[in-house]
Design an enzyme around this catalytic site. Structure first.
Site, PDB file in Angstrom:
ATOM      1  N   LYS A   1      53.408  47.610  26.951  1.00  0.00           N
ATOM      2  CA  LYS A   1      53.636  48.888  26.287  1.00  0.00           C
ATOM      3  C   LYS A   1      54.493  48.717  25.033  1.00  0.00           C
ATOM      4  CE  LYS A   1      54.634  52.302  29.056  1.00  0.00           C
ATOM      5  NZ  LYS A   1      53.479  53.197  29.094  1.00  0.00           N
TER       6      LYS A   1
ATOM      7  N   ARG B   1      60.549  54.633  29.975  1.00  0.00           N
ATOM      8  CA  ARG B   1      59.353  54.168  30.679  1.00  0.00           C
ATOM      9  C   ARG B   1      59.414  52.673  30.915  1.00  0.00           C
ATOM     10  NH1 ARG B   1      54.773  57.906  29.482  1.00  0.00           N
ATOM     11  NH2 ARG B   1      55.435  59.412  27.921  1.00  0.00           N
TER      12      ARG B   1
ATOM     13  N   GLY C   1      51.079  53.290  36.977  1.00  0.00           N
ATOM     14  CA  GLY C   1      51.658  54.118  38.023  1.00  0.00           C
ATOM     15  C   GLY C   1      52.535  53.395  39.021  1.00  0.00           C
TER      16      GLY C   1
ATOM     17  N   MET D   1      55.389  51.612  38.476  1.00  0.00           N
ATOM     18  CA  MET D   1      56.834  51.675  38.242  1.00  0.00           C
ATOM     19  C   MET D   1      57.188  53.058  37.708  1.00  0.00           C
ATOM     20  SD  MET D   1      57.569  47.830  36.869  1.00  0.00           S
ATOM     21  CE  MET D   1      56.238  47.870  35.678  1.00  0.00           C
TER      22      MET D   1
ATOM     23  N   ARG E   1      46.680  50.292  25.338  1.00  0.00           N
ATOM     24  CA  ARG E   1      46.624  49.047  26.107  1.00  0.00           C
ATOM     25  C   ARG E   1      45.166  48.762  26.406  1.00  0.00           C
ATOM     26  NH1 ARG E   1      49.387  51.586  31.567  1.00  0.00           N
ATOM     27  NH2 ARG E   1      47.776  53.115  32.026  1.00  0.00           N
TER      28      ARG E   1
ATOM     29  N   HIS F   1      45.399  58.934  38.986  1.00  0.00           N
ATOM     30  CA  HIS F   1      45.851  57.698  39.622  1.00  0.00           C
ATOM     31  C   HIS F   1      44.751  57.108  40.500  1.00  0.00           C
ATOM     32  CE1 HIS F   1      47.760  55.487  43.007  1.00  0.00           C
ATOM     33  NE2 HIS F   1      48.469  54.964  42.040  1.00  0.00           N
TER      34      HIS F   1
ATOM     35  N   SER G   1      32.371  14.785  48.717  1.00  0.00           N
ATOM     36  CA  SER G   1      32.458  16.244  48.675  1.00  0.00           C
ATOM     37  C   SER G   1      33.757  16.626  49.381  1.00  0.00           C
ATOM     38  CB  SER G   1      31.259  16.891  49.380  1.00  0.00           C
ATOM     39  OG  SER G   1      31.361  18.299  49.316  1.00  0.00           O
TER      40      SER G   1
ATOM     41  N   CYS H   1      33.311  21.675  48.528  1.00  0.00           N
ATOM     42  CA  CYS H   1      32.433  22.562  49.295  1.00  0.00           C
ATOM     43  C   CYS H   1      33.187  23.472  50.249  1.00  0.00           C
ATOM     44  CB  CYS H   1      31.386  21.765  50.064  1.00  0.00           C
ATOM     45  SG  CYS H   1      32.077  20.641  51.294  1.00  0.00           S
TER      46      CYS H   1
ATOM     47  N   TYR I   1      30.726  19.301  40.476  1.00  0.00           N
ATOM     48  CA  TYR I   1      30.213  20.600  40.902  1.00  0.00           C
ATOM     49  C   TYR I   1      31.164  21.254  41.893  1.00  0.00           C
ATOM     50  CZ  TYR I   1      28.754  18.433  45.324  1.00  0.00           C
ATOM     51  OH  TYR I   1      28.751  17.789  46.535  1.00  0.00           O
TER      52      TYR I   1
END
Length: 890
Positions: A26, A96, A105, A107, A352, A468, A776, A843, A863
């Site tokens: 903010k 704020r 919402g 804090m 924001r 909210h 693997s 895996c 992978y």
């Protein structure tokens, strides 16, 4: 001297948007908006470092902070032309929070700070509107008392409702200045009753109490829960923004609103938001009054009779629309903005990056590339891989019959059915026991965060598209219908009423967050279709990534699903899962009960054709892609019967007495089976089992080859700790491959490797790689054996470890990179040093966790393999890992 305070406003700013770590999101964006010339009320930001100091020094402030705040306040007074605490011309401020990551919402915020019994009269005279002044004062008392003094919100709501009843009024805006003065006296009396002290009158004391409250709110339970859910570190702290108040509640030429520069639910490039005339910002998100749409188009789409801002304030709306375009071009992203109109003048209070659904995020990213705002690489980086989960789950079947109960606003897309619950605690408790629930609230508050996360869907009877409930549900990927005003919820009776129909806690309802509809009972769903913007972005991701993405699958359904999501082979086929099939479990049990090799081979001969057909189907689906087949891994006793009827069935099939079955089951039982007779240890003790599996694999290869399809299976020997174990098992595989190749007259290509799931295997990786053609990493078991933890039991205490900061998150969800990760890195390096062509993969379930995928990229694996529905997540995470150096600061 450390700089703790950064000023903004009047076209100037000490900070920039790049300073969000210091100023919070903010504060950094207020500075940026000021610097680019937008109308931002002046103020200053107390840095996140001050919050860190506060907690590191027994909740005290840095010595220099008081003087810097005083200087910042003096600059605001000069800019506004008013004095903080001045009886005739008072400056009022908002206080704020503002962390570097958006936490809507979670804090605390306080508005109208600086009012007291004296300054309220000055405000009334200066504004010429006593009603506005006293309305502002009662709002301040209510917010300050709740946030700083700990007085429950409902006390003030009860007083206000009774006052309106006494005056015969329905809306807050209908109360007069005298009415508000009476309410204020009752508010102050209630504060005295609840706290034992009078409401504070010194503006300086109010300011410092508010600053301390914002710092403390960083560690309130809802903020802690939110950070845990979104992976936000507790040590970041929050900034505090002190800003001159502008008023949307001074009359009919005033307003306040919240807007998104694009639709956060769909991603459509249209101005999206709500506003209220003669109101303050909290009124819009709190759902106390029904908000109005910004645009005529949105008003008509929702069939609202309330006038749009475009109609009521056309000139101001035009300015706001221009700001919308400017902010998008400047930030190159969709913005969530807050604004106030005071006596016809527009002020910007916040911008924001806007929270958005996964479908919206994809559309916005792709369309911004088309518009030339961002590159393809940036678009790929914009999407949170975990958010793709929202796209991969069912929606309501359009052909299914349904009974509509009510209609609200389509606040967050998706479909969800579940049992009605009325509290966050009920939602959490029932979800923990496996129930799907719908959290039904008049309106949600930040205290409901844990229940919202546990629920399958959220229904509110108040609030709009930026309430909210709506914002949090979209961020969590929960279906949400907001503002369903036809529904009346009675918490005391635990029921909701829609006209003449009453539903109670435990009844099932269905939400369609895309249409805003609420249905009775459970409505069938259909599988999602991934195309359009998803396909475009995933194509860009695939071009960027180096890591291949396979799937864990042993059924045709899983294999086909994974292929449709872009899987590039099977990285883990768990053959034991095939053994549990009802059609073959008796033969498997017969094999286990046999007390001779001859008896075991007889039973295995029954299993062979079934196992072979399993592999044929998988090979056909994968069409030449690699398929890694793990030979039998779990201990044999897992397959044995427990019920008397099952024992009798096995005894009959094996031609032995039931007592012999019981005796064998007792003999095979182990006190610690995870570390017992399993994996390759079974293959060494009973080589005929692995021999049968190898024959099934290679005969399936030969079968598939007849139709012209090619396949190169990868045979994975599990739980290897000694190189000799793999050497022995590889000899069995090679012998069977030779026999099938000779009898079928075809050359069979295959690889033999091992699953690395023991710390000793990591240490001995160089020696093991002399036999193995691939590794693997089975990180599920490697995590268990490294920590000495049972995955099935660790859930009893790991949450306490997270709560006390022992661990940041469950190591079975996201790979422990410091410990287990170090073993993986070591094994990869030692294995490749011994065999340069060694193929490396992972895996475990970690293969679908974005942070773990990034780690796999960094250590050079070839992978990852994960469950079918996480394949797109892994593809995107792999691309982001490859593009990481391109990530932007802003």
């Amino acid at each position: 001297m450390t700089k703790w305070v950064y000023a903004f406003g009047g076209g100037r700013a000490d900070g920039t948007a790049k300073m969000r770590e210091l100023l919070g999101g903010k504060g950094a964006n207020l500075a940026e908006m000021s610097a680019i010339g937008l109308p931002v009320p002046p103020g200053f930001t107390i840095t996140t470092e001050a919050c860190t100091w506060y907690y590191a020094n027994e909740r005290s402030n840095p010595p220099e902070l008081a003087a810097q705040v005083a200087a910042g306040l003096k600059a605001v007074e000069a800019e506004v032309g008013a004095g903080f605490g001045d009886a005739a011309n008072p400056l009022l401020v908002s206080v704020r929070s503002g962390a570097r990551a958006s936490m809507p919402g979670m804090m605390d915020t306080i508005l109208n700070l600086g009012l007291n019994d004296v300054t309220v009269e000055g405000l009334a005279k200066r504004s010429g509107d006593a009603r506005f002044a006293y309305d502002s004062y009662r709002r301040f008392i209510q917010m300050f008392s709740g946030v700083v003094l700990g007085v429950e919100h409902h006390h003030f709501e009860d007083i206000l409702e009774l006052a309106k009843e006494d005056k015969g009024k329905h809306l807050d805006t209908e109360l007069t200045a005298a009415d508000w003065q009476g309410v204020i006296q009752q508010y102050k009396k209630k504060v005295r009753e609840e706290t034992g002290e009078d409401f504070p009158q010194d503006p300086q004391a109010q300011l410092w109490a508010a600053i301390g409250a914002v710092f403390r709110s960083w560690m309130n339970q809802r903020a802690i829960t939110y950070r845990k859910l979104h992976g936000i570190p507790g040590e970041w702290g929050t900034a505090v923004n002190v800003q001159a108040m502008v008023f949307g509640n001074m009359g009919e030429d005033c307003a306040t609103g919240v807007a998104f520069t694009r639709n956060p639910s769909t991603g459509e490039n249209s101005f999206y938001g709500e506003y209220l005339v003669n109101a303050q910002g909290e009124d819009v998100v709190a759902g106390i009054r029904t908000p109005q749409h910004l645009t005529v188009a949105a008003k008509q789409a929702q069939k609202s009779k309330l006038p749009a801002m475009e109609e009521v304030m056309p000139e101001v709306f035009q300015q706001l629309d221009e700001v919308r375009g400017l902010l998008e071009k400047h930030y190159r992203d969709m913005q969530d903005i807050e604004f106030t109109v005071q006596q016809g003048k527009l002020y910007m209070l916040q911008t924001r990056g806007g929270k958005r659904t996964a479908p919206a995020a994809l559309r916005i990213a792709v369309e911004m590339v088309d518009e030339g705002l961002i590159t393809r690489e940036e678009a790929v980086q914009r999407i949170d891989p975990a958010s793709l989960d929202q796209l991969l789950h069912p929606t309501l079947d359009p052909k299914a019959p349904r009974t509509t109960l009510a209609r609200g606003l389509p606040a967050s897309p998706g479909a969800a059915s579940g049992k009605i619950v009325f509290t966050a605690e009920e939602a959490e408790a029932q979800a923990a026991s496996g129930e799907r629930v719908i959290l039904c609230r008049i309106e949600t508050s930040p205290e409901d965060i844990h229940g919202m996360h546990a629920a399958a869907g959220i229904l509110t009877t108040r609030g709009g598209m930026t309430s909210h409930a709506a914002v949090v549900a979209r961020g969590m990927g929960r279906a949400c219908v907001a503002g369903a005003g036809e529904i009346r919820i009675d918490y005391a009776q635990k029921q909701l009423r829609v006209r003449d129909k009453v539903l109670k806690a435990g009844d099932v309802i269905t939400l369609d967050g895309g249409s805003g509809e609420v249905f009775a009972g459970a409505v069938p769903t259909v599988e999602p279709e991934l195309s359009g913007h998803f396909a475009t972005l995933m194509e860009w991701a695939d071009k960027a990534r180096r890591l291949k993405v396979r799937t864990n699958a042993e059924t045709p359904l899983d294999a086909r699903t994974a292929r449709s999501f872009g899987a590039e082979g099977i990285g883990l086929c768990r053959t034991e899962h095939m053994f549990f099939d009802a059609s073959r479990i008796v033969a498997v049990r017969e094999m286990i009960l046999a007390d001779s090799e001859e008896g075991r081979r007889k039973a295995l001969a029954k299993i062979l054709p079934m196992q072979r057909q399993d592999f044929v189907e998988l090979f056909q689906i994968m069409r030449g892609l690699p398929v890694t087949i793990r030979f039998l891994d779990p201990p044999l006793h897992e397959f044995l019967p427990h019920a008397e009827s099952e024992m009798e069935q096995v005894a009959e099939a094996a031609g032995v007495p039931v007592e012999q079955v019981r005796t064998r089951a007792m003999k095979l039982a182990e006190s610690n089976p995870m570390l017992g007779h399993r994996g390759c240890r079974l293959g060494i003790t009973y080589p005929e089992i692995y021999e049968m599996q190898a024959r099934a694999v290679f005969e399936a290869v030969a079968e598939v080859a007849k139709s012209g399809d090619t396949v190169e299976p990868e045979i994975m020997i599990p739980l290897v700790a000694w190189p000799k174990e793999l050497e022995l098992m590889k000899a069995v595989v090679d012998r069977v491959a030779g026999e099938v190749s000779k009898s079928g007259g075809i050359a069979i290509k295959y690889l033999v490797g091992t699953m690395i799931e023991l710390p000793r295997a990591c240490l001995m990786a160089g020696e093991i790689a002399k036999e193995a053609e691939f590794f693997s990493f089975g990180t599920n078991d490697l995590t268990q054996t490294t920590f000495g933890l049972s995955r099935d039991d660790a859930g009893n205490f790991l949450p306490a470890y997270e709560g006390k900061g022992v661990i940041e998150q469950d190591p079975f969800i996201s790979l422990d990179q410091e410990g287990v990760g170090q073993l993986v890195r070591m094994a990869a390096e030692r294995g490749r040093a011994a065999r340069g062509t060694l193929k490396l993969g992972i895996c475990g379930e970690h293969g679908g966790d974005p942070a773990s995928v990034v780690f796999c990229h960094k250590v050079g694996l070839d992978y990852v393999s994960c469950s079918p529905y996480r394949v797109p997540i892994a593809r995107l995470a792999a691309a982001q890992a490859a593009l990481a150096p391109l990530e932007r600061d802003v």
